[in-house]
Enzyme design. Structure first.
Site, PDB file in Angstrom:
ATOM      1  CE  LYS A  80      -3.848   1.817   2.797  1.00 23.19           C
ATOM      2  NZ  LYS A  80      -4.698   1.548   3.965  1.00 23.19           N
ATOM      3  CB  SER A 155      -7.877   3.529   2.924  1.00 23.17           C
ATOM      4  OG  SER A 155      -7.128   2.984   3.965  1.00 23.17           O
ATOM      5  CB  SER A 179      -8.180   0.882   6.022  1.00 25.86           C
ATOM      6  OG  SER A 179      -8.886   2.107   6.086  1.00 25.86           O
TER       7      SER A 179
END
Lengths: 492, 93
Positions: A80, A155, A179
């Site tokens: 990420k 996210s 997330s």
């Protein structure tokens, strides 16, 4: 063997050790897969295939000499884009960091490198991890591989979509309010939010410092255990990292879960839960019963206050964490823009921050600034911090009686891209099943539990006690050995 | 809304001001429900690690040599002889 990209970590390592495939062959299969499906998915912000090929060559040598260094040696990973990677652009999916090249790597990145993992690149997220859909990215939304007109969740949507689409064998994401778990649920993959402090936050771009956690997103609970062994543990550079001696998480695999006590908190199964999602979770619970667990309905009354508690604290901490982004020492700067009249330092701050931050980041900063400002601090922040104590206590008490708790991950399945973007309150309320966990600091995993009638994935959340990742892995792994939801792949 | 934006060093257009005020207003109104919780005598939680005073000895570790300083400065938009250049704090014309 052209489908190597479909392998799990466990399967790949077996083949690598047996000499059936090489790390380079595995890598090329995944790269080919990425090039094929990326136009539909948009997971990758930055691809690092040159670095990956170098790393794979070195891994080839190690396997040739029967000297592999870990269970992740030669395994391709996507990170990420909030993990600092030395020499490689790290953006937090924000314009304000769109040219930022960190001079150091996050501790977890170094751990993965030292374990021989192969870095494919940096994947998409909501800007500064603020969001539940990966639509708040300066690089465009990521699309759900199961239905590309829908969000992958957020996210860590780039991570979850990449794992679901076989664009990597695993990913690291972050979970501050859901997330990792929510995108794992929307994309039918396995994602673990760890106990706060289990994995070092050093070098990870912060959102809310008392909630942020780093965790694996992978194709199975067994793979999660492998990854956890490598990334968990104390780090002197993160003063909030745990000091406890940790188990070998692989020892929790292949267990008989007969007699385990599972609590079903009724507040997670109320009116807002989509009926199809509800019935899939109930069937999953029946499946667990067939494996011998004892299931009991119970209550966590503070659940109804969790969203407010979470968001007030999270946005307050975020406003503080994002105060550092001013384009002076690093990051996007308008200083050379002659069209703007930047007369003095404070003008520079205003211009850089106004141009650099997206809407959700701005909203978050302003909300947090408000809730921390004098006159409002006690009413909002202090109140939320007190309620947090009550939420944490409720979970501690629950785990005196139960091994784990089981709930849905989200009240609904993946929504359409654009559907919630103009209604932040609706986006926040979507997190109702995941946010109670972060203020309490306990771990929770999302695993695939089924699909709705229109083919959308539904995840089941297994919540454990503080440092109870082993209990969660035991149950998740047993469920996955008895079902095949986690083996299903999207049509791409 | 404007005062808060000022504190946060963010400029808002008139349209943004109205939009954000509406959105944030709805959010904070929703969060009023926290007032229903009795928190008399409850300590606020700041962190959930249970750890206190995590220190290390005050010993120099990586001393800043020229190389790593240059690495750190390489991200700044304007550098002059090892320092970062910014517009004057008090400039007004």
């Amino acid at each position: 063997m052209t489908d190597l990209y479909k392998l799990t970590i466990s399967e790949a390592t077996k083949k690598l050790k047996a000499g059936e495939i090489t790390p380079s062959e595995l890598l090329e299969s995944v790269i080919e897969r990425i090039e094929k499906v990326e136009p539909k998915i948009n997971s990758y912000i930055t691809k690092t295939f040159d670095i990956a090929r170098e790393q794979a060559k070195q891994s080839d040598e190690r396997y040739k000499n029967h000297q592999s260094i870990s269970d992740l040696d030669g395994i391709p990973v996507a990170l990420k884009d909030v993990f600092c990677t030395k020499g490689v652009k790290s953006t937090a999916a924000s314009k304000i960091l769109d040219d930022f090249i960190p001079p150091y790597s996050a501790t977890v990145v170094e751990k993965l490198e030292n374990a021989g993992a192969i870095m494919l690149g940096k994947v998409n997220t909501d800007e500064f991890t603020m969001g539940s859909s990966t639509e708040n990215s300066a690089f465009g939304p990521t699309h759900n591989p199961w239905d590309v007109s829908r969000v992958p969740g957020g996210s860590s949507g780039g991570s979850a979509a990449a794992v679901a689409a076989d664009e990597c064998l695993f990913s690291l994401g972050t979970d501050t309010g859901g997330s990792i778990r929510q995108p794992a649920s929307f994309c039918s993959v396995t994602g673990l939010k760890v106990t706060y402090g289990l994995v070092s936050r050093n070098g990870v771009i912060s959102y809310a410092s008392s909630f942020d956690t780093i965790g694996p997103i992978a194709k199975s609970a067994a793979d999660v255990a492998i990854i956890l062994n490598i990334i968990a543990g104390n780090d002197p550079q993160d003063s909030t990292s745990v000091k406890d001696k940790l188990p070998d998480y692989k020892t929790f695999l292949g267990k008989d879960i007969k007699g385990k006590k599972i609590g079903i908190p009724k507040e997670f199964y109320g009116a807002g839960l989509n009926p199809e999602v509800g019935s899939i979770i109930k069937s999953a619970i029946e499946k667990l019963k067939s494996l011998g667990v004892e299931v009991e309905e119970m209550s966590l009354p503070m659940t109804d206050y969790a969203i407010a508690t979470y968001y007030i604290i999270a946005k307050s901490e975020a406003s503080s964490n994002l105060a550092r982004y001013d384009g002076v020492r690093y990051g996007h700067s308008e200083i050379k823009n002659k069209k703007l009249e930047i007369k003095n330092l404070i003008d520079l701050y205003f211009k850089n921050r106004t141009v650099g931050f997206g809407d959700e980041a701005k909203r978050s900063i302003m909300m947090g600034t408000h809730t921390l400002s004098s006159g409002y601090h006690d009413a909002y922040y202090k109140k939320a911090a007190q309620v947090r104590t009550l939420i944490k206590k409720e979970y501690e008490d629950a785990f005196k009686k139960y091994d784990v708790l089981v709930t849905p991950v989200s009240p609904f399945t993946a929504f359409k891209i654009g559907e919630k973007l103009e209604d932040p309150l609706s986006m926040y309320l979507a997190d109702v099943d995941t946010v109670p966990i972060n203020p309490a600091g306990v771990p929770a995993m999302s695993i695939p539990a089924g699909f709705t009638s229109n083919g959308l994935p539904v995840g089941m959340q297994i919540i454990g006690p503080h440092l109870g990742e082993g209990k969660i892995i035991e149950i998740a792994d047993a469920f996955q050995r008895a079902t095949d939801y986690h083996l299903k792949k999207p049509k791409l | 809304m404007l005062d808060v934006a000022q504190l946060a060093r963010i400029e808002l257009s008139k349209a943004e001001e109205t939009k954000f005020a509406g959105q944030l207003g709805a959010v904070l109104e929703n969060f009023e429900l926290l007032n229903k919780v009795d928190t008399n005598g409850i300590e606020p939680t700041a962190q959930v690690t249970g750890l206190t005073n995590v220190f290390r000895d005050d010993e120099v570790k990586n001393s800043g040599d020229r190389e790593s300083r240059d690495e750190l400065l390489s991200n700044a938009p304007e550098v002059d002889d090892g320092s970062i250049k910014v517009p004057g704090v008090f400039n007004n014309d």
